[in-house]
Design a protein around this motif. Structure first.
Motif, short mmCIF file in Angstrom:
data_model
loop_
_atom_site.label_atom_id
_atom_site.label_comp_id
_atom_site.label_asym_id
_atom_site.label_seq_id
_atom_site.Cartn_x
_atom_site.Cartn_y
_atom_site.Cartn_z
N TRP A 28 0.84 -1.21 0.00
CA TRP A 28 0.00 0.00 0.00
C TRP A 28 0.88 1.26 0.00
CZ3 TRP A 28 -1.52 3.39 4.34
CH2 TRP A 28 -2.57 4.25 4.02
N GLY A 76 1.86 1.99 -3.31
CA GLY A 76 0.79 2.69 -4.00
C GLY A 76 0.77 4.17 -3.68
N PRO A 80 -1.25 -4.36 -6.56
CA PRO A 80 -2.52 -5.04 -6.24
C PRO A 80 -2.53 -6.50 -6.67
CG PRO A 80 -2.81 -3.54 -8.09
CD PRO A 80 -1.46 -3.26 -7.52
N ILE A 103 -1.01 -8.20 -3.75
CA ILE A 103 -1.94 -8.22 -2.62
C ILE A 103 -2.97 -9.33 -2.81
CG2 ILE A 103 -3.77 -6.94 -1.43
CD1 ILE A 103 -2.17 -4.39 -1.94
N LEU A 124 -8.37 -1.41 1.25
CA LEU A 124 -7.26 -0.55 1.68
C LEU A 124 -6.48 -0.06 0.46
CD1 LEU A 124 -5.35 0.62 3.88
CD2 LEU A 124 -4.08 -1.53 3.74
N TRP A 125 -6.15 -0.95 -0.46
CA TRP A 125 -5.42 -0.55 -1.65
C TRP A 125 -6.17 0.51 -2.44
CZ3 TRP A 125 -0.99 -0.24 -4.03
CH2 TRP A 125 -0.99 0.07 -5.39
N PHE A 148 -5.45 4.33 -2.07
CA PHE A 148 -4.10 4.87 -2.16
C PHE A 148 -4.06 6.24 -2.82
CE2 PHE A 148 -4.40 2.96 -6.34
CZ PHE A 148 -3.54 3.67 -7.16
N TRP A 155 -13.59 2.24 3.38
CA TRP A 155 -12.94 1.45 4.42
C TRP A 155 -13.94 0.78 5.35
CZ3 TRP A 155 -8.29 4.91 6.42
CH2 TRP A 155 -7.26 4.86 5.47
#
Length: 388
Positions: free
Chosen positions: A15, A18, A119, A122, A137-138, A141, A261
């Motif tokens: 992240w 990112g 990503p 991830i 979460l990604w 960014f 989120w």
């Protein structure tokens, strides 16, 4: 099996990569007036310093996904971070405008490498509800990076100037690369394949990407999100009273991040990511409709970006949900990079052209039309997937 805390650390480091990639946009966009002051004789060309990265991404996005599948996402990520760090250190020398523009083109290559590889990694190192949370979460960014550059970057520039600001970004990119190497994520190996750097294979990559209802779906919806996100963020605050404009401009992207989120991980436990994206577009249409029924514009601005947070989080989560192999995931993230850059490139000129030729109401009706098309595309692609 890797320890959960190690996986969490790896996700956070990816992240951060990112954030570094998003700062490649933010370091020009946030202090735009200060950057323009570096080249007072070229005021008519300064806009290219920001947009040229989007142009590269719009052309090469799908190719970057194919490269990730062939060389491996870890190698591609390291390449992007190291190249990006080197470019920022070069930019700290404040070269002439021509060389600065060339450096931004090269930086566009770095940006694409990071936003496709990170990503993809991830998605490979996480599973289940943790993957959903990680992808949400990604998805934040870009907004987080712009906020941090406004809150921390501008004061830094006022104290030490743009050269140190650019150099700091370069050093941080190298630092992130070193940390990721130290906690190297376990990823799929590079795929053996024939060389692809010829025109025919490049065409085949795009055909393979966009004819698939699984690979292309997140990207096609993402295009309509990016077509309006930056442009509305630039246009709408200017339609507000001066005493609230700055505050609302700051709250708009923050509302999207918070909703993404908090809400998206919960929704992903009970429905598909594509449904979350479609819901976000539908609620956005209703939110704009509320303006025509008398809702205050400041409230509508914040509410609109809040519900667009569903599109933001759901779109990235949709990639691993729809694509099970590392290669198809890389292609899908590459398509998202391509469509996202195309949306960013076209959004502001298109909406401003509509605004100037019609009115604020005409522009918002056009936005409703864009979101309706996005919903229709997702419904059509869902039907195709169900028939497959």
């Amino acid at each position: 099996m890797p320890h959960p805390l190690r996986i969490l650390l790896q996700v956070l480091l990816l992240w951060l990569a990112g954030l570094g990639a998003a700062t490649q946009f933010a370091k020009i966009a946030v202090p735009f007036a200060q950057v323009a002051a570096l080249y007072p004789a070229h005021a008519d060309k300064i806009g290219w310093l920001l947009s040229v990265i989007s142009l590269i991404g719009a052309i090469l996005g799908a190719l970057s996904g194919a490269i990730a599948g062939r060389v491996g996402p870890v190698r591609l990520l390291m390449f992007g971070l190291i190249l990006g760090g080197a470019v920022s250190l070069f930019q700290a020398s404040i070269p002439g405008l021509g060389l600065m523009l060339v450096s931004r083109v090269v930086e566009g290559v770095s940006h694409l490498a990071i936003v496709v590889a990170a990503p993809t990694l991830i998605a490979q190192i996480t599973i289940g509800k943790w993957r959903n949370a990680a992808m949400v979460l990604w998805s934040s960014f870009f907004g987080v990076a712009f906020a941090l550059n406004a809150w921390l970057g501008l004061p830094l520039i006022s104290r030490v100037g743009l050269p140190v600001y650019f150099a700091t970004h370069g050093v941080l990119m190298f630092l992130i690369a070193g940390l990721i190497v130290s906690f190297r994520p376990n990823s799929a190996s590079a795929l053996a394949n024939n060389p692809f750097w010829n025109v025919r294979t490049l065409i085949d990559i795009h055909v393979e990407t966009y004819r698939s209802a699984f690979v292309s779906a997140p990207a096609l919806g993402w295009f309509f999100y990016t077509l309006t996100f930056v442009s509305l963020l630039a246009i709408l605050p200017g339609r507000l009273p001066d005493d609230v404009s700055a505050m609302i401009a700051g709250l708009m992207p923050l509302a999207g991040i918070v909703i993404s989120w908090i809400t998206v991980p919960v929704l992903l436990n009970v429905c598909s990511a594509v449904f979350v994206v479609t819901l976000g577009f539908g609620l956005s249409i209703l939110t704009i409709g509320a303006l025509f029924l008398g809702a205050p514009l400041p409230v509508v601005c914040i509410a609109l970006f809040a519900v667009l947070g569903l599109v933001q989080g759901g779109s990235f989560a949709a990639v691993p949900q729809l694509n099970s192999t590392p290669e198809s995931q890389a292609l899908s993230y590459g398509a998202m990079a391509q469509m996202g850059n195309a949306g960013n490139l076209l959004g502001t000129p298109v909406l401003l052209a509509i605004l100037w030729r019609t009115s604020e109401a005409g522009m918002l009706i056009a936005v409703v039309g864009f979101y309706a098309v996005a919903m229709a595309l997702h419904l059509w692609l869902t039907a195709r997937r169900e028939r497959a």
